[in-house]
Design an enzyme around this catalytic site. Structure first.
Site, PDB file in Angstrom:
ATOM      1  N   ALA A 111       0.836  -1.202   0.000  1.00  0.00           N
ATOM      2  CA  ALA A 111       0.000   0.000   0.000  1.00  0.00           C
ATOM      3  C   ALA A 111       0.871   1.252   0.000  1.00  0.00           C
ATOM      4  CB  ALA A 111      -0.927  -0.004   1.208  1.00  0.00           C
ATOM      5  N   ALA A 112       2.038   1.164   0.628  1.00  0.00           N
ATOM      6  CA  ALA A 112       3.048   2.229   0.509  1.00  0.00           C
ATOM      7  C   ALA A 112       3.891   1.830  -0.707  1.00  0.00           C
ATOM      8  CB  ALA A 112       3.881   2.309   1.777  1.00  0.00           C
ATOM      9  N   TYR A 113       3.499   2.297  -1.861  1.00  0.00           N
ATOM     10  CA  TYR A 113       3.986   1.745  -3.136  1.00  0.00           C
ATOM     11  C   TYR A 113       5.480   1.415  -3.234  1.00  0.00           C
ATOM     12  CZ  TYR A 113      -0.621   3.067  -5.111  1.00  0.00           C
ATOM     13  OH  TYR A 113      -1.946   3.195  -5.379  1.00  0.00           O
ATOM     14  N   GLU A 127      11.894 -10.251 -10.161  1.00  0.00           N
ATOM     15  CA  GLU A 127      13.279 -10.672 -10.427  1.00  0.00           C
ATOM     16  C   GLU A 127      14.132 -10.593  -9.169  1.00  0.00           C
ATOM     17  OE1 GLU A 127      11.387  -8.599 -12.080  1.00  0.00           O
ATOM     18  OE2 GLU A 127      11.857  -8.524 -14.216  1.00  0.00           O
ATOM     19  N   CYS A 170      13.274  -4.034 -15.111  1.00  0.00           N
ATOM     20  CA  CYS A 170      13.533  -2.628 -14.799  1.00  0.00           C
ATOM     21  C   CYS A 170      15.024  -2.420 -14.496  1.00  0.00           C
ATOM     22  CB  CYS A 170      12.673  -2.170 -13.621  1.00  0.00           C
ATOM     23  SG  CYS A 170      13.321  -2.633 -12.007  1.00  0.00           S
ATOM     24  N   CYS A 188      16.436  -3.992 -11.293  1.00  0.00           N
ATOM     25  CA  CYS A 188      16.610  -5.454 -11.383  1.00  0.00           C
ATOM     26  C   CYS A 188      17.809  -5.786 -12.245  1.00  0.00           C
ATOM     27  CB  CYS A 188      15.344  -6.116 -11.919  1.00  0.00           C
ATOM     28  SG  CYS A 188      14.018  -6.114 -10.686  1.00  0.00           S
TER      29      CYS A 188
HETATM   30  N1  THU Z   1       7.728  -5.237 -11.953  1.00  0.00           N
HETATM   31  C1  THU Z   1       8.461  -6.379 -11.808  1.00  0.00           C
HETATM   32  O1  THU Z   1       8.130  -7.246 -10.993  1.00  0.00           O
HETATM   33  N2  THU Z   1       9.552  -6.532 -12.596  1.00  0.00           N
HETATM   34  C2  THU Z   1       9.998  -5.612 -13.502  1.00  0.00           C
HETATM   35  O2  THU Z   1      11.087  -5.756 -14.038  1.00  0.00           O
HETATM   36  C3  THU Z   1       9.158  -4.460 -13.824  1.00  0.00           C
HETATM   37  C4  THU Z   1       8.057  -4.177 -12.880  1.00  0.00           C
HETATM   38  C5  THU Z   1       6.564  -5.053 -11.088  1.00  0.00           C
HETATM   39  C6  THU Z   1       6.725  -3.970 -10.064  1.00  0.00           C
HETATM   40  C7  THU Z   1       5.299  -3.588  -9.813  1.00  0.00           C
HETATM   41  O3  THU Z   1       4.768  -4.481  -8.845  1.00  0.00           O
HETATM   42  C8  THU Z   1       4.603  -3.846 -11.129  1.00  0.00           C
HETATM   43  O4  THU Z   1       5.442  -4.703 -11.861  1.00  0.00           O
HETATM   44  C9  THU Z   1       4.323  -2.595 -11.945  1.00  0.00           C
HETATM   45  O5  THU Z   1       5.461  -1.842 -12.114  1.00  0.00           O
END
Ligand code: THU
Length: 175
Positions: A78-80, A87, A124, A127
């Site tokens: 909830a706290a983004y 990954e 991302c 990761c």
């Molecule tokens: N997310 C991942 O789990 N892996 C990635 O490489 C990109 C994004 C997740 C983070 C968040 O829970 C959701 O996808 C939207 O960004």
């Protein structure tokens, strides 16, 4: 009056092309049994993601050199910013459970409940940085397989390919 310099020649400048060959498979049939199985495990892990805020679910499966498979999926909060990507859930768990064991392959499956992806989503930046740490630690490449719920599968031979000029421990020096 402004002062402009046009046509300055960089006589000592060098250029270095950095690129890689992304392998694109129409479906999984051309992949090895091991790769197909690992992608399935990432897909299954994706279904169990806790992603009530984004509705974007990601699953990851890490194959270790000893044959063990460690899975992960995104865990939101909830706290983004407190959430974590699939990954890193997987790769940190692999490091914790099997210290000193090399990672052989990483499969990632990502998809949104809301809209179909036309190509696999790539990991991302955070990761990528986390994964490349393990490549440097084990001194061998970690091939990355990427898929969406439908459509082609991408294979990157190494994290170095998609994170060129990465920051690494050598910059920290000896201290
Ligand atoms: N997310 C991942 O789990 N892996 C990635 O490489 C990109 C994004 C997740 C983070 C968040 O829970 C959701 O996808 C939207 O960004």
């Amino acid at each position: 009056m402004g002062f402009f310099i046009f046509g300055r020649h960089h006589l000592s400048m060098k250029k270095k092309q950095i690129g890689f060959e992304l392998q694109i498979f129409e479906d999984g049939s051309e992949l090895s049994q091991m790769e197909q199985k690992l992608l399935q495990q990432a897909d299954t892990a994706r279904l169990n993601a806790y992603a009530p805020y984004s509705n974007f679910k990601v699953g990851a499966a890490v194959l270790m050199e000893n044959g063990e498979v460690v899975i992960g999926n995104n865990q939101e909060n909830a706290a983004y910013p407190a959430g974590l990507c699939a990954e890193r859930v997987a790769i940190f768990q692999a490091g914790a459970r099997f210290p000193g064991v090399a990672i052989k392959c990483l499969a990632i499956s990502a998809g949104s409940d809301g809209h179909a992806l036309s190509e696999p989503a790539a990991p991302c930046g955070n990761c990528r940085q986390s994964i490349i740490e393990y490549e440097q630690k084990q001194t061998t490449s970690i091939p990355i397989l990427l898929k969406a719920p439908k459509g082609p599968i991408y294979k990157c031979p190494s994290m170095k390919d998609i994170l060129p000029l990465a920051f690494n421990s050598s910059f920290l020096g000896d201290s």
